[in-house]
Scaffold this motif. Structure first.
Motif, PDB file in Angstrom:
ATOM      1  N   ARG A  92       6.486   8.822  -7.688  1.00 48.95           N
ATOM      2  CA  ARG A  92       7.114   9.983  -7.053  1.00 48.95           C
ATOM      3  C   ARG A  92       7.507  11.054  -8.062  1.00 48.95           C
ATOM      4  O   ARG A  92       7.328  12.254  -7.818  1.00 48.95           O
ATOM      5  N   VAL A  93       8.031  10.645  -9.216  1.00 45.87           N
ATOM      6  CA  VAL A  93       8.468  11.611 -10.225  1.00 45.87           C
ATOM      7  C   VAL A  93       7.342  11.936 -11.202  1.00 45.87           C
ATOM      8  O   VAL A  93       7.003  13.098 -11.437  1.00 45.87           O
ATOM      9  N   GLU A  94       6.736  10.875 -11.750  1.00 46.01           N
ATOM     10  CA  GLU A  94       5.635  11.080 -12.685  1.00 46.01           C
ATOM     11  C   GLU A  94       4.317  10.841 -11.969  1.00 46.01           C
ATOM     12  O   GLU A  94       3.925   9.708 -11.727  1.00 46.01           O
ATOM     13  N   ARG A  95       3.638  11.929 -11.622  1.00 41.71           N
ATOM     14  CA  ARG A  95       2.376  11.806 -10.912  1.00 41.71           C
ATOM     15  C   ARG A  95       1.303  11.283 -11.866  1.00 41.71           C
ATOM     16  O   ARG A  95       1.329  11.552 -13.070  1.00 41.71           O
ATOM     17  N   PRO A  96       0.348  10.505 -11.379  1.00 39.96           N
ATOM     18  CA  PRO A  96      -0.703   9.968 -12.241  1.00 39.96           C
ATOM     19  C   PRO A  96      -1.584  11.064 -12.828  1.00 39.96           C
ATOM     20  O   PRO A  96      -1.764  12.124 -12.229  1.00 39.96           O
ATOM     21  N   ASP A 138       0.821  -1.210   0.000  1.00 36.49           N
ATOM     22  CA  ASP A 138       0.000   0.000   0.000  1.00 36.49           C
ATOM     23  C   ASP A 138       0.855   1.260   0.000  1.00 36.49           C
ATOM     24  O   ASP A 138       0.408   2.323  -0.457  1.00 36.49           O
ATOM     25  N   LEU A 139       2.075   1.158   0.502  1.00 36.27           N
ATOM     26  CA  LEU A 139       2.955   2.318   0.599  1.00 36.27           C
ATOM     27  C   LEU A 139       3.783   2.554  -0.664  1.00 36.27           C
ATOM     28  O   LEU A 139       4.164   3.695  -0.960  1.00 36.27           O
ATOM     29  N   GLU A 197      -1.402   9.344  -3.704  1.00 30.66           N
ATOM     30  CA  GLU A 197      -1.765  10.638  -3.146  1.00 30.66           C
ATOM     31  C   GLU A 197      -2.149  10.550  -1.670  1.00 30.66           C
ATOM     32  O   GLU A 197      -2.392  11.565  -1.024  1.00 30.66           O
ATOM     33  N   ALA A 198      -2.218   9.346  -1.123  1.00 31.24           N
ATOM     34  CA  ALA A 198      -2.668   9.165   0.254  1.00 31.24           C
ATOM     35  C   ALA A 198      -1.606   9.613   1.249  1.00 31.24           C
ATOM     36  O   ALA A 198      -0.406   9.476   1.005  1.00 31.24           O
ATOM     37  N   VAL A 199      -2.068  10.121   2.383  1.00 28.64           N
ATOM     38  CA  VAL A 199      -1.130  10.621   3.393  1.00 28.64           C
ATOM     39  C   VAL A 199      -1.390  10.043   4.784  1.00 28.64           C
ATOM     40  O   VAL A 199      -0.619  10.301   5.710  1.00 28.64           O
ATOM     41  N   CYS A 200      -2.450   9.259   4.969  1.00 29.25           N
ATOM     42  CA  CYS A 200      -2.721   8.693   6.288  1.00 29.25           C
ATOM     43  C   CYS A 200      -3.210   7.252   6.139  1.00 29.25           C
ATOM     44  O   CYS A 200      -3.564   6.805   5.049  1.00 29.25           O
ATOM     45  N   ALA A 201      -3.247   6.538   7.258  1.00 33.16           N
ATOM     46  CA  ALA A 201      -3.580   5.113   7.246  1.00 33.16           C
ATOM     47  C   ALA A 201      -4.955   4.850   6.652  1.00 33.16           C
ATOM     48  O   ALA A 201      -5.136   3.887   5.904  1.00 33.16           O
ATOM     49  N   GLU A 202      -5.928   5.677   6.956  1.00 29.68           N
ATOM     50  CA  GLU A 202      -7.286   5.460   6.470  1.00 29.68           C
ATOM     51  C   GLU A 202      -7.351   5.504   4.949  1.00 29.68           C
ATOM     52  O   GLU A 202      -8.142   4.798   4.332  1.00 29.68           O
ATOM     53  N   LEU A 204      -8.301   6.094 -12.586  1.00 27.53           N
ATOM     54  CA  LEU A 204      -6.987   5.690 -12.100  1.00 27.53           C
ATOM     55  C   LEU A 204      -7.030   4.322 -11.445  1.00 27.53           C
ATOM     56  O   LEU A 204      -8.023   3.967 -10.796  1.00 27.53           O
ATOM     57  N   PRO A 205      -5.965   3.551 -11.599  1.00 26.09           N
ATOM     58  CA  PRO A 205      -5.884   2.291 -10.857  1.00 26.09           C
ATOM     59  C   PRO A 205      -5.747   2.577  -9.365  1.00 26.09           C
ATOM     60  O   PRO A 205      -5.334   3.673  -8.959  1.00 26.09           O
ATOM     61  N   ALA A 206      -6.058   1.581  -8.549  1.00 25.55           N
ATOM     62  CA  ALA A 206      -6.059   1.776  -7.096  1.00 25.55           C
ATOM     63  C   ALA A 206      -4.696   2.193  -6.574  1.00 25.55           C
ATOM     64  O   ALA A 206      -4.590   3.031  -5.667  1.00 25.55           O
ATOM     65  N   ASP A 207      -3.620   1.637  -7.153  1.00 26.08           N
ATOM     66  CA  ASP A 207      -2.302   1.989  -6.635  1.00 26.08           C
ATOM     67  C   ASP A 207      -1.948   3.443  -6.924  1.00 26.08           C
ATOM     68  O   ASP A 207      -1.282   4.101  -6.132  1.00 26.08           O
ATOM     69  N   ALA A 208      -2.425   3.958  -8.057  1.00 29.14           N
ATOM     70  CA  ALA A 208      -2.163   5.359  -8.374  1.00 29.14           C
ATOM     71  C   ALA A 208      -2.899   6.285  -7.415  1.00 29.14           C
ATOM     72  O   ALA A 208      -2.374   7.331  -7.010  1.00 29.14           O
ATOM     73  N   VAL A 209      -4.102   5.910  -7.028  1.00 30.62           N
ATOM     74  CA  VAL A 209      -4.853   6.706  -6.056  1.00 30.62           C
ATOM     75  C   VAL A 209      -4.104   6.735  -4.724  1.00 30.62           C
ATOM     76  O   VAL A 209      -4.019   7.772  -4.064  1.00 30.62           O
ATOM     77  N   LYS A 210      -3.526   5.606  -4.341  1.00 28.09           N
ATOM     78  CA  LYS A 210      -2.811   5.557  -3.075  1.00 28.09           C
ATOM     79  C   LYS A 210      -1.521   6.368  -3.094  1.00 28.09           C
ATOM     80  O   LYS A 210      -0.957   6.673  -2.036  1.00 28.09           O
TER      81      LYS A 210
END
Length: 234
Positions: free
Chosen positions: A75-79, A67-68, A93-98, A85-91
């Motif tokens: 990191r370099v090429e943002r989605p 998930d991390l 942008e995530a910043v917290c556990a939820e 977007l695929p689920a991993d691309a959405v993650k």
């Protein structure tokens, strides 16, 4: 050296359950734990995943290394947010556990058997399982390495259990003995019926800590021998 069962072993015990091998003091995070806090905890405790808790300790998800990783992957090429977007691309942008966690969590109960826990891990492709009670509260964590602890049993203990749990329950005209070397059980002796070979092999294999089963039996039936044993042990 092989160890031979002699009938003096302990009484047959119940199979191990998840509660017997799990880590009872589990490391977990709250739903608002930050990305960096999660990484630091994983490094500190040398774990690959953390349960995410809400309220009084109810497991609502699991955040893992998988998930991390999107954060680094993108990191370099943002989605591109212009398309789905695929689920991993959405993650990424995530910043917290939820936001990072996989939910609902794949869990197991403490009274589950070790084979049951192993099947869940294999089917869901996870390395660790939160152990929860009937209400979903966290009681511990069980890992792949925990499930392998039964293979640390000594040859003496395994041979004694084979004798008590399997060999003593065979018909009186079956005269066999078990030897165990490095977890490999060999059943040797005289067997009147070929049909008992697979039954014996399955029963011995079910004893915790048995790595493999080898059948070396003789009988008036010429068909029973190394060949039959080879088939039964696989």
């Amino acid at each position: 050296m092989p160890v031979t069962s002699n009938g003096a072993g302990p009484r047959t015990r119940a199979p191990h359950t998840v509660s017997d091998v799990m880590t009872h003091t589990a490391v977990a995070v709250g739903r608002r734990a930050t990305y960096k806090e999660i990484v630091e905890l994983m490094e500190q405790w040398k774990v690959s995943a953390l349960p995410v808790l809400a309220g009084e300790g109810r497991v609502i998800g699991v955040v893992s290394e998988a998930d991390l990783l999107p954060k680094e992957e993108y990191r370099v090429e943002r989605p591109s947010w212009g398309a789905e977007l695929p689920a991993d691309a959405v993650k990424a942008e995530a910043v917290c556990a939820e936001e990072l966690m996989s939910a609902p969590a794949v869990t197991v109960h403490p009274d589950a058997t070790l084979p049951e826990a192993a099947r869940i891990m294999a089917r869901r492709r996870v390395k660790r399982l939160p152990v929860v009670d009937a209400t979903g509260l966290l009681e511990g964590v069980v890992s792949r390495s925990d499930l392998l602890k039964v293979f640390l049993r000594g040859d003496v203990e395994i041979a004694a259990e084979i004798d008590e749990a399997v060999l003593r329950h065979l018909p009186p005209d079956v005269r066999v003995r078990a030897t165990v070397t490095e977890g490999v059980a060999t059943i040797a002796g005289t067997l009147p019926e070929r049909s008992l070979v697979p039954l014996i092999a399955r029963s011995v294999r079910a004893v915790e800590g048995v790595v493999d089963v080898r059948i070396e039996l003789s009988s008036d039936d010429a068909g029973i021998g190394g060949g039959a044993g080879g088939e039964a042990s696989r």
